[in-house]
Motif scaffolding. Structure first.
Motif, mmCIF file in Angstrom:
data_model
loop_
_atom_site.group_PDB
_atom_site.id
_atom_site.type_symbol
_atom_site.label_atom_id
_atom_site.label_comp_id
_atom_site.label_asym_id
_atom_site.label_seq_id
_atom_site.Cartn_x
_atom_site.Cartn_y
_atom_site.Cartn_z
ATOM 1 N N ILE A 161 0.828 -1.361 0.011
ATOM 2 C CA ILE A 161 -0.130 -0.026 -0.169
ATOM 3 C C ILE A 161 0.910 1.097 -0.024
ATOM 4 C CG2 ILE A 161 -1.651 1.307 1.429
ATOM 5 C CD1 ILE A 161 -2.755 -1.367 2.227
ATOM 6 N N ALA A 162 1.958 1.189 0.962
ATOM 7 C CA ALA A 162 2.871 2.449 1.019
ATOM 8 C C ALA A 162 3.527 2.595 -0.416
ATOM 9 C CB ALA A 162 3.677 2.248 2.166
ATOM 10 N N GLU A 163 4.203 1.522 -0.764
ATOM 11 C CA GLU A 163 4.635 1.698 -2.415
ATOM 12 C C GLU A 163 3.920 2.233 -3.322
ATOM 13 O OE1 GLU A 163 7.115 -0.985 -5.318
ATOM 14 O OE2 GLU A 163 6.622 -1.882 -3.404
ATOM 15 N N ALA A 164 2.450 1.802 -3.458
ATOM 16 C CA ALA A 164 1.451 2.374 -4.462
ATOM 17 C C ALA A 164 1.164 3.587 -4.267
ATOM 18 C CB ALA A 164 0.284 1.220 -4.486
ATOM 19 N N LEU A 165 1.041 4.132 -3.108
ATOM 20 C CA LEU A 165 0.656 5.408 -2.744
ATOM 21 C C LEU A 165 1.647 6.429 -3.112
ATOM 22 C CD1 LEU A 165 -1.386 7.308 -1.461
ATOM 23 C CD2 LEU A 165 -0.379 6.877 0.775
ATOM 24 N N ASP A 166 2.980 5.912 -2.714
ATOM 25 C CA ASP A 166 4.162 6.889 -3.279
ATOM 26 C C ASP A 166 4.215 6.838 -4.660
ATOM 27 O OD1 ASP A 166 4.465 7.342 -0.485
ATOM 28 O OD2 ASP A 166 6.009 6.018 -0.210
ATOM 29 N N ASP A 167 3.652 6.119 -5.445
ATOM 30 C CA ASP A 167 4.053 5.953 -6.715
ATOM 31 C C ASP A 167 2.658 6.444 -7.757
ATOM 32 O OD1 ASP A 167 5.500 5.373 -9.165
ATOM 33 O OD2 ASP A 167 4.053 3.450 -9.583
ATOM 34 N N SER A 168 1.702 7.021 -6.823
ATOM 35 C CA SER A 168 0.504 7.404 -7.509
ATOM 36 C C SER A 168 0.435 9.117 -7.822
ATOM 37 C CB SER A 168 -0.619 7.315 -6.536
ATOM 38 O OG SER A 168 -0.762 6.077 -6.174
ATOM 39 N N ASP A 169 -0.188 9.226 -9.001
ATOM 40 C CA ASP A 169 -0.432 10.582 -9.434
ATOM 41 C C ASP A 169 -1.875 11.338 -8.929
ATOM 42 O OD1 ASP A 169 1.708 10.345 -11.438
ATOM 43 O OD2 ASP A 169 0.325 8.877 -12.489
ATOM 44 N N LEU A 170 -2.633 10.507 -8.148
ATOM 45 C CA LEU A 170 -3.975 10.985 -7.629
ATOM 46 C C LEU A 170 -4.287 10.043 -6.510
ATOM 47 C CD1 LEU A 170 -6.259 12.908 -7.818
ATOM 48 C CD2 LEU A 170 -7.209 11.318 -9.395
ATOM 49 N N PHE A 171 -4.494 10.685 -5.404
ATOM 50 C CA PHE A 171 -5.217 9.679 -4.376
ATOM 51 C C PHE A 171 -6.858 10.225 -3.911
ATOM 52 C CE2 PHE A 171 -6.315 9.814 0.298
ATOM 53 C CZ PHE A 171 -6.230 8.488 0.560
ATOM 54 N N VAL A 172 -7.627 9.154 -3.953
ATOM 55 C CA VAL A 172 -9.055 9.354 -3.799
ATOM 56 C C VAL A 172 -9.466 8.494 -2.830
ATOM 57 C CG1 VAL A 172 -11.264 9.671 -5.003
ATOM 58 C CG2 VAL A 172 -9.280 9.581 -6.507
ATOM 59 N N THR A 197 -5.202 15.304 -3.974
ATOM 60 C CA THR A 197 -6.230 14.375 -3.209
ATOM 61 C C THR A 197 -7.687 14.747 -3.524
ATOM 62 O OG1 THR A 197 -5.883 15.914 -1.509
ATOM 63 C CG2 THR A 197 -4.312 13.964 -1.488
ATOM 64 N N HIS A 198 -8.464 13.809 -3.565
ATOM 65 C CA HIS A 198 -9.987 13.997 -3.679
ATOM 66 C C HIS A 198 -10.720 13.171 -2.920
ATOM 67 C CE1 HIS A 198 -13.134 14.898 -7.122
ATOM 68 N NE2 HIS A 198 -13.752 14.878 -5.917
ATOM 69 N N GLU A 199 -11.683 13.776 -2.008
ATOM 70 C CA GLU A 199 -12.532 13.038 -1.203
ATOM 71 C C GLU A 199 -14.088 12.962 -1.851
ATOM 72 O OE1 GLU A 199 -13.080 13.056 3.376
ATOM 73 O OE2 GLU A 199 -14.216 14.641 2.716
ATOM 74 N N ILE A 200 -14.456 11.537 -2.102
ATOM 75 C CA ILE A 200 -15.923 11.574 -2.486
ATOM 76 C C ILE A 200 -16.719 10.844 -1.075
ATOM 77 C CG2 ILE A 200 -17.258 10.587 -4.156
ATOM 78 C CD1 ILE A 200 -15.019 10.575 -6.005
ATOM 79 N N ASN A 201 -17.504 11.566 -0.628
ATOM 80 C CA ASN A 201 -18.231 11.037 0.305
ATOM 81 C C ASN A 201 -19.762 11.641 0.522
ATOM 82 O OD1 ASN A 201 -18.237 9.504 2.820
ATOM 83 N ND2 ASN A 201 -16.408 10.713 3.834
ATOM 84 N N LEU A 202 -20.593 11.279 1.455
ATOM 85 C CA LEU A 202 -21.643 11.557 1.799
ATOM 86 C C LEU A 202 -21.630 13.014 2.459
ATOM 87 C CD1 LEU A 202 -24.821 10.771 1.099
ATOM 88 C CD2 LEU A 202 -24.702 9.716 3.062
ATOM 89 N N ALA A 203 -20.730 13.065 3.373
ATOM 90 C CA ALA A 203 -20.633 14.086 4.173
ATOM 91 C C ALA A 203 -19.027 14.270 4.333
ATOM 92 C CB ALA A 203 -21.385 14.150 5.471
ATOM 93 N N PHE A 211 -7.905 17.352 2.220
ATOM 94 C CA PHE A 211 -8.278 17.036 0.617
ATOM 95 C C PHE A 211 -8.410 18.111 -0.257
ATOM 96 C CE2 PHE A 211 -9.614 13.189 2.651
ATOM 97 C CZ PHE A 211 -8.986 12.114 1.739
ATOM 98 N N MET A 212 -7.779 18.332 -1.234
ATOM 99 C CA MET A 212 -7.591 19.526 -2.414
ATOM 100 C C MET A 212 -8.870 19.735 -2.818
ATOM 101 S SD MET A 212 -4.045 18.370 -3.627
ATOM 102 C CE MET A 212 -3.902 19.620 -4.964
ATOM 103 N N LYS A 213 -9.517 18.563 -3.106
ATOM 104 C CA LYS A 213 -10.933 18.627 -3.854
ATOM 105 C C LYS A 213 -11.882 17.581 -3.007
ATOM 106 C CE LYS A 213 -10.194 19.982 -8.778
ATOM 107 N NZ LYS A 213 -10.524 19.658 -10.036
ATOM 108 N N ALA A 214 -13.095 18.016 -3.248
ATOM 109 C CA ALA A 214 -14.214 17.128 -2.420
ATOM 110 C C ALA A 214 -15.373 17.185 -3.062
ATOM 111 C CB ALA A 214 -14.339 17.933 -0.949
ATOM 112 N N THR A 215 -16.117 16.061 -3.341
ATOM 113 C CA THR A 215 -17.380 15.938 -3.664
ATOM 114 C C THR A 215 -18.252 15.232 -2.896
ATOM 115 O OG1 THR A 215 -16.485 15.510 -5.909
ATOM 116 C CG2 THR A 215 -18.740 14.916 -5.801
ATOM 117 N N TYR A 216 -19.422 15.724 -2.314
ATOM 118 C CA TYR A 216 -20.180 15.070 -1.478
ATOM 119 C C TYR A 216 -21.560 14.861 -2.161
ATOM 120 C CZ TYR A 216 -16.699 16.766 1.516
ATOM 121 O OH TYR A 216 -15.324 17.115 2.242
ATOM 122 N N GLY A 217 -22.120 13.405 -1.723
ATOM 123 C CA GLY A 217 -23.390 13.110 -2.242
ATOM 124 C C GLY A 217 -23.403 11.569 -2.481
#
Length: 247
Positions: A161-172, A197-203, A211-217
């Motif tokens: 998980i740590a290796e993949a996160l460090d190698d990512s272009d976007l975290f959601v 970073t982007h959060e997608i959540n109900l709240a 998070f740099m961006k967020a979408t709630y719904g």
């Protein structure tokens, strides 16, 4: 483009599977210290089995929703474009797989698997477990348990998980409370590495401020919309920079 997606109970809520810490969630109705620790299993295995048998029945009855299907589509779309989706879930259900995702990392284990505490053998398991269930590998009775991570145990696959996160272009993060570590710390690690970073959540989650961006719904609406937009952007990706993102 490599995308790291972390999912939590919120993505499965619209499939009828309960969340944990929300009002009416599992840990508001049941005491986790009595049902989800190695000590609880040692002291009251019948009660622990009854709880997890009920949850296993719920997973068997649940159907993947549009959010699960969208992530499977994202996996296929990124792969076709030479990228990768690292789909890491805190969930112990198998709805991602049943929706078509081919590579899912279950950091908290899998409810549809069982493991023997005597010999360590694990295997797929869709039926109920009981104290007298015999291990198919060693034959011992009394040691079969759900192959999930209980409180006090170390989550699985942390190095990968740590290796993949460090190698990512976007975290959601999708459908997560931001209250359970180490998963709740992934967004801080991503930010420290300059990963969008982007959060997608109900709240908003407990870590929403990171998070740099967020979408709630509802996930069944927000996740397919997000996937459609991301795949369009990846199609127009230039020099490794994602349109509209500024770390």
């Amino acid at each position: 483009m490599n995308v790291f997606v972390l999912t939590g109970a919120g993505i499965s809520a619209e499939s009828g599977l309960g969340t944990f810490r929300d009002p009416g969630g599992l840990w508001r109705r049941f005491d986790p210290m009595r049902l989800a620790t190695p000590e609880a299993f040692a002291e009251a295995p019948e009660e622990v089995h009854a709880f997890y048998n009920l949850r296993r029945q719920g997973v068997r009855a649940a159907v993947p929703n549009a959010a699960h299907a969208a992530l499977a589509r994202l996996e296929a779309g990124l792969t076709a474009r030479g990228g990768r989706l690292f789909l890491c879930t805190q969930n112990v259900d198998d709805l991602h797989e049943r929706a078509g995702a081919r590579a899912v990392i279950h950091m908290h284990g899998e409810l549809m698997r069982a493991r023997c505490t005597a010999c360590g053998a694990g295997r797929p398991w869709a039926d109920d477990l009981a104290v007298d269930t015999a291990c198919p590998a060693c034959g011992r009775r009394g040691g079969m348990r759900p192959d999930v991570v209980w409180f006090g145990e170390v989550p699985l696959h942390l190095d990968a998980i740590a290796e993949a996160l460090d190698d990512s272009d976007l975290f959601v993060a999708i459908g997560t409370s931001g209250a359970v570590y180490p998963a709740a710390g992934f967004v801080a690690r991503a930010r420290a590495a300059g990963i969008p970073t982007h959060e997608i959540n109900l709240a908003p989650s407990d870590t929403a401020g990171l998070f740099m961006k967020a979408t709630y719904g509802p996930a069944t609406q927000a996740v397919p919309d997000f996937v459609d937009g991301l795949l369009r952007e990846v199609g127009g990706e230039i020099s490794g920079e994602i349109s509209g993102w500024t770390p």
